[in-house]
Design an enzyme around this catalytic site. Structure first.
Site, PDB file in Angstrom:
ATOM      1  N   VAL A   1     -11.594 -34.951  45.031  1.00  0.00           N
ATOM      2  CA  VAL A   1      -9.966 -35.423  45.606  1.00  0.00           C
ATOM      3  C   VAL A   1      -9.980 -36.766  45.118  1.00  0.00           C
ATOM      4  CG1 VAL A   1      -8.683 -35.969  47.699  1.00  0.00           C
ATOM      5  CG2 VAL A   1      -9.856 -33.643  47.610  1.00  0.00           C
ATOM      6  N   ALA A   2     -11.037 -37.456  45.140  1.00  0.00           N
ATOM      7  CA  ALA A   2     -11.012 -39.074  44.896  1.00  0.00           C
ATOM      8  C   ALA A   2     -10.672 -39.395  43.404  1.00  0.00           C
ATOM      9  CB  ALA A   2     -12.284 -39.738  45.471  1.00  0.00           C
TER      10      ALA A   2
ATOM     11  N   ASP B   1      22.486 -38.106  10.560  1.00  0.00           N
ATOM     12  CA  ASP B   1      23.586 -37.853   9.413  1.00  0.00           C
ATOM     13  C   ASP B   1      24.305 -39.140   8.886  1.00  0.00           C
ATOM     14  OD1 ASP B   1      25.954 -36.346   8.427  1.00  0.00           O
ATOM     15  OD2 ASP B   1      26.886 -36.224  10.447  1.00  0.00           O
TER      16      ASP B   1
ATOM     17  N   ASP C   1      26.584 -34.098  15.371  1.00  0.00           N
ATOM     18  CA  ASP C   1      27.797 -34.224  16.251  1.00  0.00           C
ATOM     19  C   ASP C   1      28.476 -32.917  16.369  1.00  0.00           C
ATOM     20  OD1 ASP C   1      28.753 -34.126  13.600  1.00  0.00           O
ATOM     21  OD2 ASP C   1      29.843 -35.845  13.988  1.00  0.00           O
TER      22      ASP C   1
ATOM     23  N   ASP D   1      25.418 -28.707  13.734  1.00  0.00           N
ATOM     24  CA  ASP D   1      24.041 -29.286  13.778  1.00  0.00           C
ATOM     25  C   ASP D   1      23.076 -29.016  15.109  1.00  0.00           C
ATOM     26  OD1 ASP D   1      24.691 -30.970  11.698  1.00  0.00           O
ATOM     27  OD2 ASP D   1      26.122 -32.225  13.059  1.00  0.00           O
TER      28      ASP D   1
END
Length: 877
Positions: A397-398, A444, A814, A818
């Protein structure tokens, strides 16, 4: 899904096989070739999603059986009842074909207008009736693209727990509670919850901002229904609707044009082509053109998501929603996987190593403790093995770094906020760090490296060249001689002299474009309006309007002096347009009424320089004198045109002809002759001022930049040289290519992947061929910096090549075309002005569309990665 698929299969079989012997299996076969009627109309998944479509096929199947059509019927004379049945069969066949989307649209483009209207059950004058529209709307659904619903806040919250480190923390919490260490367990669970809440809230905020962007981009259309023209929501469009189209309209569906006047469409969002596309109403022959992967557009069709830049027309809606060309491209996104981000992969590996190491060490400690008998607590009654087990579990755990997930989430959240302030909207927290790992940017050209607006940079009035400064549509900028320094004084001197007024006035009158200052909503979540110059009409003509305004000429003032009497629209065959204007007396005019001389009627012709020059008999000199056009003067003009074209400038020429009275013939043959040459205007979509510095900054940071554009190679190369992507003086051989050089290899790779996936048995030969094809593409992409004439499939080929070479690829885009490449790249970057499909596929949205913002985001990502690395070292020390 199984029941839907079975129902569709039965309906299709009935529609394709139980056709009356007197009725052709495909009424369109004589016009567009045979169609395989048994081919699935849509995928089972898409079919199951659309209940209305299942309903229509069920009705079709019932009607076929009700009409008694089955195998084995003998041929006999058609009765009136049978004629009616056959008409109904054809209507049902149309229903079935409509569901095929692109196939149906292509077939409709090949039909004569009268057959097209009959096939869709509509009228050009009256449109669809209310009942017919309602029936089709129920069958096809709303005219929207299918999209996955955005994840809600609860879903995003749950996603934050899907992480190895978080899983280890939860396990540590459970163990701590089991061992009675309630304080430690409670602390761990609070850390995990805080981390999940913070991460979910940040991602939910990004999704809300994207929703706000989408709402800004809704569009209406002018429909004719029941004989009434009315502007309605584009979502209500159905096949058979009649739509009236005008310049500036967003196209709401795939539409077959039946009337048009000088209509031009901007299809960049769909095809990547930056130039406007001229449209016709001519019947299209499918055999003359290949429709490759749905990327080519037809001349008598306009498509959803594109924009009409000039002209007007009327059309019939052919396809809507996911059956449109845009919907077809959006459908392909489902097969693209962007992979795991570098940060998530490394943190997953780290969690695995820590878990394995802590467990191994704990086991060793447990064995040593048991074998040596050391470490027993004399105050405890528990046996030694139980005490050592508690020690071993506590060590495990530590070893779990409780603070790491919170550190990572906090760092990414702060970076996400900082990037938003720099106009970069991040959709996923992990994408912030992935940006920092980017090693190559595939960008682009139009709108990202360039301004996205055509701008006149050169004017030539016989024997003298002028340069024009300024970008975009604003009034900022000056005009002066090519060797002079542009200042407001040089511009005012030209305005006062009126030297360029006849040429610029002619360009202005012989165009349809408009540029106005309007209130425009910003592309952000607030949507606050701001004043911006907005253009309508042809992109090149907008630039002519702007340069005329810089010289003091306004269309509204000029038209008070010169009234248009006739216009002959541009045609691709003539490569020019012409107008006839009449000088009228107006006390409101602010323009010199004699800029074209004293004759009352003036014919102005504008177009391709070589075509206009062939029609010119004279030229107007810089001193205003008219001189006969001889071979030497003509060659001088052609030399200037070649000089401007070599710099990738788009050149237009203008000439005029004057008349004492209204000419009897005003068609193009009559007006476009015996011209006086007045000059040239050269325009280009100029590079953004900040791009060169941003590319150099990225290069110094070890990030390469490549340009992928749909433009022609000379234009792409010229812009690349201007922004420093290619050296102006040096060996650029092989660094700029046409994508046709790799398209064949890309298609071969796709085929080989498909064959390997479907093959049974030994795949060694196929895999060897695939490896060889990979190597060929990779050898090309290693040296290339500029890709011209790119198609959507080329972008995927390119980005996959860079990923194979070990690059973390950032891809911009855009348009719908694309989207697949955006989703396949490590980081997909969409433009804020782009389509919703592109934004949905991207990891980041640029609110200002600027390349420099990408570089700034990468810089921020690297800072975050460095901070996270330092914290990891601190935890492990």
């Amino acid at each position: 899904l199984a029941l839907s698929s079975l129902g569709r299969s039965l309906a299709e079989r009935s529609l394709s096989m139980q056709v009356h012997p007197e009725t052709p299996a495909n009424p369109l076969a004589s016009n567009a070739g045979e169609v395989d009627e048994r081919r699935p109309l849509v995928s089972p998944a898409a079919f199951a999603k659309t209940r209305s479509r299942n309903t229509s096929f069920k009705k079709a199947n019932e009607l076929f059986h009700a009409m008694g059509h089955g195998g084995g019927r003998s041929t006999q004379a058609l009765t009136a009842e049978q004629v009616g049945k056959n008409a109904e069969l054809e209507r049902l066949d149309t229903i079935r074909l409509e569901a095929k989307g692109i196939d149906f649209a292509n077939q409709m483009a090949a039909l004569p207008v009268d057959k097209l209207l009959a096939k869709l059950g509509t009228s050009l004058d009256k449109g669809l009736s209310t009942d017919a529209h309602a029936e089709k709307l129920e069958r096809h659904g709303e005219n929207v693209l299918d999209s996955e619903p955005p994840p809600g806040i609860i879903e995003l919250f749950i996603e934050q727990f899907m992480d190895v480190l978080v899983g280890m923390l939860i396990a540590a919490c459970i163990v701590s509670m089991a061992l009675g260490q309630y304080a430690a367990g409670t602390t761990i669970i609070l850390i995990v919850m805080f981390n999940a809440v913070l991460g979910a809230w940040q991602e939910y905020g990004a999704g809300a901002a994207l929703d706000a962007l989408a709402k800004l981009q809704g569009s209406n259309a002018m429909f004719i229904r029941n004989g009434i023209k009315e502007e309605l929501d584009g979502k209500t469009a159905v096949p058979g609707d009649i739509v009236i189209i005008a310049a500036g309209n967003k196209v709401v569906a795939d539409i077959r044009l039946v009337e048009q006047e000088d209509l031009e469409a901007d299809e960049m969002a769909l095809t990547g082509e930056s130039e406007g596309v001229r449209k016709t109403t001519s019947q299209f022959n499918l055999d003359e053109k290949k429709d490759s992967e749905g990327t080519l557009t037809l001349p008598n069709m306009i498509y959803m998501g594109t924009e009409v830049t000039q002209g007007k027309g009327k059309g019939v809606v052919i396809s809507t929603g996911m059956r449109t060309r845009m919907g077809n491209l959006a459908e392909k996104l489902k097969d693209v996987d962007s992979g795991v981000s570098p940060l998530k992969a490394k943190l997953t590996d780290l969690g695995g190593y820590l878990g394995l190491a802590s467990f191994s060490i704990s086991v060793v400690i447990f064995i040593i403790g048991i074998s040596t008998g050391r470490g027993k607590d004399p105050t405890s009654s528990d046996p030694l093995w139980l005490q050592m087990l508690l020690v071993a579990v506590s060590l495990t755990v530590a070893a779990v770094p409780e603070g790491l997930p919170v550190c990572v989430t906090m760092s990414l959240a702060v970076g996400m906020r900082n990037m938003t302030q720099k106009n970069a909207l991040i959709r996923k927290l992990a994408s912030v760090e992935t940006l920092g790992s980017a090693s190559i940017i595939c960008t682009d050209k139009t709108g990202t490296l360039t301004c996205g607006k055509m701008t006149v940079q050169r004017l030539w009035h016989f024997s003298k060249m002028y340069k024009v400064t300024g970008l975009g549509y604003s009034n900022e900028g000056d005009v002066c001689g090519i060797k002079d320094t542009p200042t407001p004084e040089t511009t005012q001197a030209l305005v006062k002299s009126g030297t360029l007024n006849p040429m610029c006035g002619a360009f202005l009158l012989c165009s349809d474009a408009e540029v106005e200052l309007m209130d425009v909503k910003k592309d952000d979540a607030k949507g606050e309006p701001t004043k911006q110059w907005v253009g309508k009409g042809n992109a090149t003509e907008r630039a002519l309007v702007v340069v005329a305004r810089k010289l003091g000429l306004e269309r509204k003032d000029l038209e008070k002096t010169y009234a248009t009497r006739k216009q002959n629209p541009f045609s691709s065959k003539r490569k020019m347009m012409s107008v006839l204007v009449e000088r009228v007396v107006s006390s409101e005019s602010k323009t010199d009424s004699n800029i074209f001389g004293t004759q009352p009627f003036v014919a102005i012709t504008k177009g391709a320089p070589n075509r206009v020059l062939d029609l010119c008999k004279r030229y107007a000199g810089d001193d205003g004198n008219i001189t006969d056009m001889d071979a030497k003067a003509k060659q001088q003009v052609l030399n200037v045109v070649d000089q401007l074209s070599s710099k990738a400038l788009r050149v237009l020429a203008v000439g005029i002809q004057t008349f004492e009275s209204m000419p009897k013939e005003v068609d193009s043959d009559a007006l476009e002759q015996d011209l006086t040459f007045y000059g040239l205007a050269a325009s280009i979509d100029p590079e953004r001022p900040e791009v060169s510095a941003a590319i150099e900054k990225a290069r110094q940071a070890g990030v390469a930049t490549v340009m992928i554009t749909g433009d022609y190679l000379p234009t792409a190369r010229a812009i690349a040289e201007n922004i420093g992507l290619l050296a102006k003086q040096g060996d650029n051989a092989g660094k700029a290519i046409d994508c046709a050089d790799i398209r064949g290899l890309g298609a071969e790779i796709m085929d080989l992947k498909k064959n390997i996936k479907e093959a049974n048995g030994d795949k060694g030969d196929l895999q060897a061929q695939l490896k060889a094809a990979f190597e060929q593409v990779d050898n090309i992409t290693k040296r290339v910096k500029v890709y011209a004439r790119a198609e959507p499939v080329d972008k995927i080929t390119i980005v996959e090549s860079y990923q194979r070479q070990g690059h973390v690829a950032c891809m911009t885009g855009d348009g719908v075309n694309d989207a697949a490449a955006l989703q396949g790249a490590n980081i997909g970057v969409a433009m804020g002005s782009g389509t919703d499909v592109a934004k949905g596929a991207a990891d980041m949205v640029l609110l200002d569309d600027s390349f420099a913002t990408i570089v700034a985001a990468i810089e921020e990502g690297r800072k975050i990665y460095s901070n996270i690395s330092k914290f990891v070292f601190f935890l492990l020390s």
